[in-house]
Design a protein around this motif. Structure first.
Motif, PDB file in Angstrom:
ATOM      1  N   GLY A 198       7.579  16.976 -43.947  1.00 44.99           N
ATOM      2  CA  GLY A 198       6.492  16.673 -44.872  1.00 44.99           C
ATOM      3  C   GLY A 198       6.938  16.238 -46.248  1.00 44.99           C
ATOM      4  O   GLY A 198       6.097  16.009 -47.129  1.00 44.99           O
ATOM      5  N   SER A 199       8.236  16.115 -46.466  1.00 47.50           N
ATOM      6  CA  SER A 199       8.756  15.779 -47.795  1.00 47.50           C
ATOM      7  C   SER A 199       9.041  14.293 -47.932  1.00 47.50           C
ATOM      8  O   SER A 199       9.284  13.581 -46.957  1.00 47.50           O
ATOM      9  CB  SER A 199      10.053  16.549 -48.063  1.00 47.50           C
ATOM     10  OG  SER A 199       9.832  17.931 -48.117  1.00 47.50           O
ATOM     11  N   THR A 200       8.988  13.846 -49.182  1.00 47.93           N
ATOM     12  CA  THR A 200       9.492  12.523 -49.539  1.00 47.93           C
ATOM     13  C   THR A 200      10.554  12.699 -50.611  1.00 47.93           C
ATOM     14  O   THR A 200      10.714  13.802 -51.159  1.00 47.93           O
ATOM     15  CB  THR A 200       8.364  11.622 -50.078  1.00 47.93           C
ATOM     16  OG1 THR A 200       7.877  12.179 -51.316  1.00 47.93           O
ATOM     17  CG2 THR A 200       7.219  11.502 -49.084  1.00 47.93           C
ATOM     18  N   LYS A 201      11.249  11.632 -50.938  1.00 50.94           N
ATOM     19  CA  LYS A 201      12.298  11.715 -51.942  1.00 50.94           C
ATOM     20  C   LYS A 201      11.744  12.168 -53.288  1.00 50.94           C
ATOM     21  O   LYS A 201      12.362  12.969 -53.999  1.00 50.94           O
ATOM     22  CB  LYS A 201      12.983  10.359 -52.093  1.00 50.94           C
ATOM     23  CG  LYS A 201      14.136  10.353 -53.083  1.00 50.94           C
ATOM     24  CD  LYS A 201      14.795   8.996 -53.150  1.00 50.94           C
ATOM     25  CE  LYS A 201      15.939   8.992 -54.169  1.00 50.94           C
ATOM     26  NZ  LYS A 201      16.580   7.644 -54.250  1.00 50.94           N
ATOM     27  N   ASP A 202      10.544  11.680 -53.624  1.00 42.14           N
ATOM     28  CA  ASP A 202       9.955  11.993 -54.922  1.00 42.14           C
ATOM     29  C   ASP A 202       9.116  13.266 -54.914  1.00 42.14           C
ATOM     30  O   ASP A 202       8.802  13.807 -55.980  1.00 42.14           O
ATOM     31  CB  ASP A 202       9.089  10.824 -55.396  1.00 42.14           C
ATOM     32  CG  ASP A 202       9.906   9.562 -55.629  1.00 42.14           C
ATOM     33  OD1 ASP A 202      11.067   9.690 -56.061  1.00 42.14           O
ATOM     34  OD2 ASP A 202       9.390   8.458 -55.351  1.00 42.14           O
ATOM     35  N   ASN A 203       8.746  13.712 -53.731  1.00 44.01           N
ATOM     36  CA  ASN A 203       7.895  14.903 -53.652  1.00 44.01           C
ATOM     37  C   ASN A 203       8.367  15.835 -52.549  1.00 44.01           C
ATOM     38  O   ASN A 203       7.811  15.853 -51.451  1.00 44.01           O
ATOM     39  CB  ASN A 203       6.435  14.517 -53.431  1.00 44.01           C
ATOM     40  CG  ASN A 203       5.511  15.730 -53.540  1.00 44.01           C
ATOM     41  OD1 ASN A 203       5.864  16.751 -54.128  1.00 44.01           O
ATOM     42  ND2 ASN A 203       4.326  15.613 -52.961  1.00 44.01           N
ATOM     43  N   PRO A 204       9.402  16.620 -52.829  1.00 43.83           N
ATOM     44  CA  PRO A 204       9.871  17.585 -51.823  1.00 43.83           C
ATOM     45  C   PRO A 204       8.824  18.671 -51.599  1.00 43.83           C
ATOM     46  O   PRO A 204       8.159  19.107 -52.532  1.00 43.83           O
ATOM     47  CB  PRO A 204      11.145  18.160 -52.454  1.00 43.83           C
ATOM     48  CG  PRO A 204      10.968  17.960 -53.923  1.00 43.83           C
ATOM     49  CD  PRO A 204      10.188  16.684 -54.077  1.00 43.83           C
ATOM     50  N   VAL A 205       8.686  19.077 -50.349  1.00 44.03           N
ATOM     51  CA  VAL A 205       7.750  20.132 -49.976  1.00 44.03           C
ATOM     52  C   VAL A 205       8.547  21.302 -49.418  1.00 44.03           C
ATOM     53  O   VAL A 205       9.475  21.112 -48.624  1.00 44.03           O
ATOM     54  CB  VAL A 205       6.734  19.632 -48.935  1.00 44.03           C
ATOM     55  CG1 VAL A 205       5.829  20.774 -48.472  1.00 44.03           C
ATOM     56  CG2 VAL A 205       5.891  18.501 -49.520  1.00 44.03           C
ATOM     57  N   LEU A 206       8.190  22.510 -49.837  1.00 44.01           N
ATOM     58  CA  LEU A 206       8.893  23.706 -49.396  1.00 44.01           C
ATOM     59  C   LEU A 206       7.980  24.614 -48.578  1.00 44.01           C
ATOM     60  O   LEU A 206       6.780  24.706 -48.847  1.00 44.01           O
ATOM     61  CB  LEU A 206       9.433  24.489 -50.595  1.00 44.01           C
ATOM     62  CG  LEU A 206      10.472  23.803 -51.481  1.00 44.01           C
ATOM     63  CD1 LEU A 206      10.828  24.712 -52.652  1.00 44.01           C
ATOM     64  CD2 LEU A 206      11.715  23.451 -50.687  1.00 44.01           C
ATOM     65  N   PHE A 207       8.568  25.266 -47.570  1.00 44.25           N
ATOM     66  CA  PHE A 207       7.904  26.343 -46.852  1.00 44.25           C
ATOM     67  C   PHE A 207       8.207  27.655 -47.569  1.00 44.25           C
ATOM     68  O   PHE A 207       9.352  27.920 -47.957  1.00 44.25           O
ATOM     69  CB  PHE A 207       8.428  26.455 -45.421  1.00 44.25           C
ATOM     70  CG  PHE A 207       7.750  25.544 -44.432  1.00 44.25           C
ATOM     71  CD1 PHE A 207       6.452  25.788 -44.007  1.00 44.25           C
ATOM     72  CD2 PHE A 207       8.426  24.454 -43.899  1.00 44.25           C
ATOM     73  CE1 PHE A 207       5.828  24.968 -43.087  1.00 44.25           C
ATOM     74  CE2 PHE A 207       7.820  23.629 -42.975  1.00 44.25           C
ATOM     75  CZ  PHE A 207       6.511  23.878 -42.566  1.00 44.25           C
ATOM     76  N   TYR A 208       7.189  28.499 -47.709  1.00 42.87           N
ATOM     77  CA  TYR A 208       7.353  29.864 -48.200  1.00 42.87           C
ATOM     78  C   TYR A 208       6.849  30.787 -47.097  1.00 42.87           C
ATOM     79  O   TYR A 208       5.652  30.795 -46.785  1.00 42.87           O
ATOM     80  CB  TYR A 208       6.566  30.083 -49.491  1.00 42.87           C
ATOM     81  CG  TYR A 208       7.163  29.374 -50.687  1.00 42.87           C
ATOM     82  CD1 TYR A 208       7.934  30.066 -51.631  1.00 42.87           C
ATOM     83  CD2 TYR A 208       6.967  28.012 -50.869  1.00 42.87           C
ATOM     84  CE1 TYR A 208       8.489  29.407 -52.720  1.00 42.87           C
ATOM     85  CE2 TYR A 208       7.520  27.333 -51.959  1.00 42.87           C
ATOM     86  CZ  TYR A 208       8.280  28.047 -52.873  1.00 42.87           C
ATOM     87  OH  TYR A 208       8.836  27.395 -53.955  1.00 42.87           O
ATOM     88  N   THR A 237       5.582  21.043 -57.720  1.00 43.88           N
ATOM     89  CA  THR A 237       4.929  21.687 -58.869  1.00 43.88           C
ATOM     90  C   THR A 237       4.482  23.106 -58.552  1.00 43.88           C
ATOM     91  O   THR A 237       4.006  23.822 -59.428  1.00 43.88           O
ATOM     92  CB  THR A 237       3.696  20.879 -59.319  1.00 43.88           C
ATOM     93  OG1 THR A 237       2.668  20.969 -58.317  1.00 43.88           O
ATOM     94  CG2 THR A 237       4.057  19.429 -59.559  1.00 43.88           C
ATOM     95  N   GLY A 238       4.626  23.514 -57.275  1.00 37.12           N
ATOM     96  CA  GLY A 238       4.174  24.834 -56.863  1.00 37.12           C
ATOM     97  C   GLY A 238       2.768  24.844 -56.302  1.00 37.12           C
ATOM     98  O   GLY A 238       2.261  25.903 -55.901  1.00 37.12           O
ATOM     99  N   LYS A 239       2.126  23.681 -56.256  1.00 40.06           N
ATOM    100  CA  LYS A 239       0.776  23.593 -55.713  1.00 40.06           C
ATOM    101  C   LYS A 239       0.788  23.893 -54.210  1.00 40.06           C
ATOM    102  O   LYS A 239       1.620  23.367 -53.476  1.00 40.06           O
ATOM    103  CB  LYS A 239       0.209  22.195 -55.944  1.00 40.06           C
ATOM    104  CG  LYS A 239      -1.188  21.996 -55.361  1.00 40.06           C
ATOM    105  CD  LYS A 239      -1.670  20.572 -55.563  1.00 40.06           C
ATOM    106  CE  LYS A 239      -3.037  20.360 -54.920  1.00 40.06           C
ATOM    107  NZ  LYS A 239      -3.511  18.964 -55.101  1.00 40.06           N
ATOM    108  N   VAL A 240      -0.124  24.753 -53.762  1.00 33.43           N
ATOM    109  CA  VAL A 240      -0.207  25.104 -52.344  1.00 33.43           C
ATOM    110  C   VAL A 240      -0.893  23.979 -51.588  1.00 33.43           C
ATOM    111  O   VAL A 240      -2.061  23.643 -51.855  1.00 33.43           O
ATOM    112  CB  VAL A 240      -0.979  26.424 -52.148  1.00 33.43           C
ATOM    113  CG1 VAL A 240      -1.127  26.725 -50.658  1.00 33.43           C
ATOM    114  CG2 VAL A 240      -0.264  27.569 -52.845  1.00 33.43           C
ATOM    115  N   LEU A 241      -0.159  23.375 -50.641  1.00 34.21           N
ATOM    116  CA  LEU A 241      -0.692  22.278 -49.837  1.00 34.21           C
ATOM    117  C   LEU A 241      -1.394  22.786 -48.583  1.00 34.21           C
ATOM    118  O   LEU A 241      -2.360  22.180 -48.122  1.00 34.21           O
ATOM    119  CB  LEU A 241       0.439  21.323 -49.445  1.00 34.21           C
ATOM    120  CG  LEU A 241       1.245  20.731 -50.603  1.00 34.21           C
ATOM    121  CD1 LEU A 241       2.385  19.882 -50.074  1.00 34.21           C
ATOM    122  CD2 LEU A 241       0.338  19.914 -51.520  1.00 34.21           C
TER     123      LEU A 241
END
Length: 234
Positions: free
Chosen positions: A134-144, A172-176
């Motif tokens: 789900g990540s892009t170069k400009d917007n990495p997405v993390l699993f918590y 930014t920490g926003k929950v997707l």
């Protein structure tokens, strides 16, 4: 088929969590060819009685539930006293080879193995890793990921349950997205600890599989077994 069994046993010796006492060895059989089923096994010997056992499980990933027709067991009994769990696993695998061959399970490769617990990680410590799908170069997405247990006590007669909180957040920490794996309504007797040992993603990227170790206090002592929770990622 014999080659497959030998390979599985070698993986047990190298990669699983086998310890002394009543602790099962975990076998990662893997995802079915259509990524709808996850299969695993466990085997060992019951502490003190030295009665061997072996179990093979099939899990419907979308339903997060066992497939009754795909679960096979050789329980510990007087007939298995002194018989090594590996031997029983071989027998169980061969007896149900047609079903296993039809599912054609394959363990997740390194690219889809997202987490393996190290010995210093606490049972309820949060797990964080990148969602490469789900990540892009400009917007990495993390699993918590966090296992949330409940215990009425920690004895052979106490009850317990758990669920696994799964959040995806952007840089930014926003929950997707926020989901939960597990069935907290199920209360288990005697389990005193749950730990996520491994997290894998299916090759199509649609699902997560959590390998959970459970420690159970029994009248005969401590027992270690494994279970699986699954989740379709949204």
């Amino acid at each position: 088929m014999a080659k497959r069994i030998i390979t599985a046993i070698l993986c047990i010796c190298i990669c699983t969590f086998l310890t002394a006492g009543d602790a099962a060895a975990f076998v990662d059989l893997g995802f079915s060819k259509d990524n709808r089923v996850y299969m695993f096994a466990q085997h060992g010997s019951a502490d003190k009685t030295w009665r061997g056992f072996a179990e093979i499980y099939s899990v419907d990933i979308a339903q997060n539930d066992y497939i009754d027709s795909g679960c096979f067991k050789i329980p510990a009994s007087a007939q298995t006293e002194g018989v090594n769990g590996v031997v029983l696993y071989e027998r169980l695998f061969e007896k149900n080879a047609a079903y296993i061959k039809k599912q054609a399970p394959v363990p997740a490769d390194l690219a889809h193995t997202l987490y393996i617990k190290n010995k210093d990680k606490a049972a309820v410590e949060e797990i964080v890793f990148t969602d490469f799908e789900g990540s892009t170069k400009d917007n990495p997405v993390l699993f918590y990921i966090k296992l949330v247990p409940w215990f009425s006590g920690k004895t052979a007669s106490s009850k317990s349950s758990f669920f696994i909180s799964v959040e995806r957040r952007d840089k930014t920490g926003k929950v997707l997205s926020k989901q939960a794996a597990g069935t907290p309504d199920i209360k288990r007797t005697g389990v005193i600890e749950y730990t996520i040992e491994k997290i894998m993603r299916s090759s199509d990227g649609k699902s997560l599989v959590f390998i959970v170790e459970k420690k159970t206090q029994t009248d005969a002592g401590m027992s270690v077994r494994y279970m699986v929770e699954t989740l379709i990622v949204k």
